[in-house]
Design a protein around this motif. Structure first.
Motif, short mmCIF file in Angstrom:
data_model
loop_
_atom_site.label_atom_id
_atom_site.label_comp_id
_atom_site.label_asym_id
_atom_site.label_seq_id
_atom_site.Cartn_x
_atom_site.Cartn_y
_atom_site.Cartn_z
N LEU A 135 7.79 30.68 -60.59
CA LEU A 135 7.41 29.59 -59.69
C LEU A 135 8.55 29.16 -58.76
O LEU A 135 8.33 28.36 -57.85
CB LEU A 135 6.92 28.39 -60.50
CG LEU A 135 5.69 28.60 -61.38
CD1 LEU A 135 5.32 27.31 -62.10
CD2 LEU A 135 4.50 29.11 -60.56
N GLY A 136 9.76 29.65 -59.03
CA GLY A 136 10.89 29.27 -58.21
C GLY A 136 11.40 27.87 -58.48
O GLY A 136 11.92 27.20 -57.58
N ILE A 137 11.27 27.42 -59.74
CA ILE A 137 11.76 26.10 -60.14
C ILE A 137 12.56 26.24 -61.43
O ILE A 137 12.57 27.30 -62.06
CB ILE A 137 10.61 25.09 -60.34
CG1 ILE A 137 9.60 25.62 -61.38
CG2 ILE A 137 9.91 24.80 -59.02
CD1 ILE A 137 8.44 24.68 -61.65
N THR A 138 13.23 25.18 -61.84
CA THR A 138 14.07 25.25 -63.03
C THR A 138 13.23 25.18 -64.31
O THR A 138 12.09 24.71 -64.30
CB THR A 138 15.08 24.10 -63.06
OG1 THR A 138 14.37 22.85 -63.18
CG2 THR A 138 15.93 24.09 -61.80
N GLU A 139 13.83 25.64 -65.40
CA GLU A 139 13.17 25.53 -66.71
C GLU A 139 12.90 24.07 -67.05
O GLU A 139 11.85 23.72 -67.60
CB GLU A 139 14.06 26.16 -67.78
CG GLU A 139 13.47 26.10 -69.18
CD GLU A 139 14.41 26.65 -70.23
OE1 GLU A 139 13.94 26.92 -71.37
OE2 GLU A 139 15.61 26.81 -69.94
N SER A 140 13.84 23.20 -66.68
CA SER A 140 13.68 21.77 -66.93
C SER A 140 12.45 21.23 -66.21
O SER A 140 11.67 20.46 -66.79
CB SER A 140 14.93 21.03 -66.45
OG SER A 140 14.74 19.63 -66.51
N ARG A 141 12.25 21.65 -64.96
CA ARG A 141 11.10 21.17 -64.20
C ARG A 141 9.79 21.70 -64.78
O ARG A 141 8.79 20.98 -64.83
CB ARG A 141 11.23 21.59 -62.73
CG ARG A 141 10.09 21.08 -61.83
CD ARG A 141 9.96 19.58 -61.88
NE ARG A 141 8.86 19.10 -61.05
CZ ARG A 141 8.12 18.04 -61.35
NH1 ARG A 141 8.37 17.34 -62.46
NH2 ARG A 141 7.15 17.66 -60.56
#
Length: 228
Positions: free
Chosen positions: A201-207
């Protein structure tokens, strides 16, 4: 499964990657009281239980059985650990109260944060903190609805006997947006970790962890709405 001590040890070493795989699917905040090492230890306990209790006559592949046992051991340990501070637990209680008071169309992050009286960043941090408590699996979502669901270690197949509850869950999932359904599909059906989903998705694991928690909270509220 009847094995000698040496055979049992060799069998455990052979399937140790299953523990690593299951642990990779849990998101644990680095600043929290629980570490990945804790999850790995609990997962090994589950693996050893799987080895001792596996019955080939049931026609289930050992890998499938072991993954459920490993997941169950970790979830059981997380339930027993008091991983939230008093303040976090109070915020969690307030969060559930707020979500239960909202209509389905009001379950967006900004609105929930406003109702809690916090900004979005603080709300996202709360989702990360409580993530291990509320989103380890869809089965626990169903347990939270108050239905009689077997202990997670006994869930050998991915199904729930209560057809009405499954129907309510299916209806709730259909109401999610495309991105939310995509995340559920990647996590629960394709078995990807939150980190792998983040890469896609192109986002961080945290997000991804935050979005995952938000999705489960939404599903919980929508299922409750179906049964009110």
């Amino acid at each position: 499964m009847k094995l000698t001590g040496r055979e049992r040890e060799e069998f455990a070493l052979r399937y140790l990657p299953l523990v690593k795989y299951v642990v990779s699917r849990f998101y644990i905040k680095e600043t929290g009281t629980i570490s990945k090492e804790d999850l790995f230890h609990w997962g090994i306990v589950g693996l050893m239980e799987a080895i001792d209790r596996f019955d080939e006559k049931r026609g289930i592949r050992f890998e499938v059985y072991a993954i459920k046992r490993i997941e169950g051991a970790i979830k059981d340990a997380l339930r027993k650990e008091d991983i939230l501070t008093r303040g976090q637990r109070e915020k969690y209680r307030q969060l559930i109260e707020v979500i239960d008071s909202l209509e389905e169309g009001e379950l967006d992050e900004k609105n929930i944060a406003d109702r809690l009286g916090v900004d979005l960043v603080t709300y996202w941090e709360l989702l990360e903190d409580i993530n291990p408590v509320i989103v380890s699996s869809i089965e626990e979502l169903l347990e939270g609805k108050g239905f009689e669901i077997p202990d997670s270690r006994e869930l050998i197949e991915d199904k729930v006997e209560n057809e009405e509850l499954l129907d309510a869950l299916g209806k709730a999932i259909k109401k999610l947006n495309d991105r939310e359904r995509h995340i559920l599909s990647l996590y629960y059906y394709e078995g990807l970790s939150l980190k792998q989903i983040g890469t896609i998705l192109g986002i961080t694991e945290s997000r991804v962890s935050q979005l995952h928690a938000q999705i489960i909270l939404k599903l919980r509220r929508m299922i409750k709405g179906e049964w009110e």
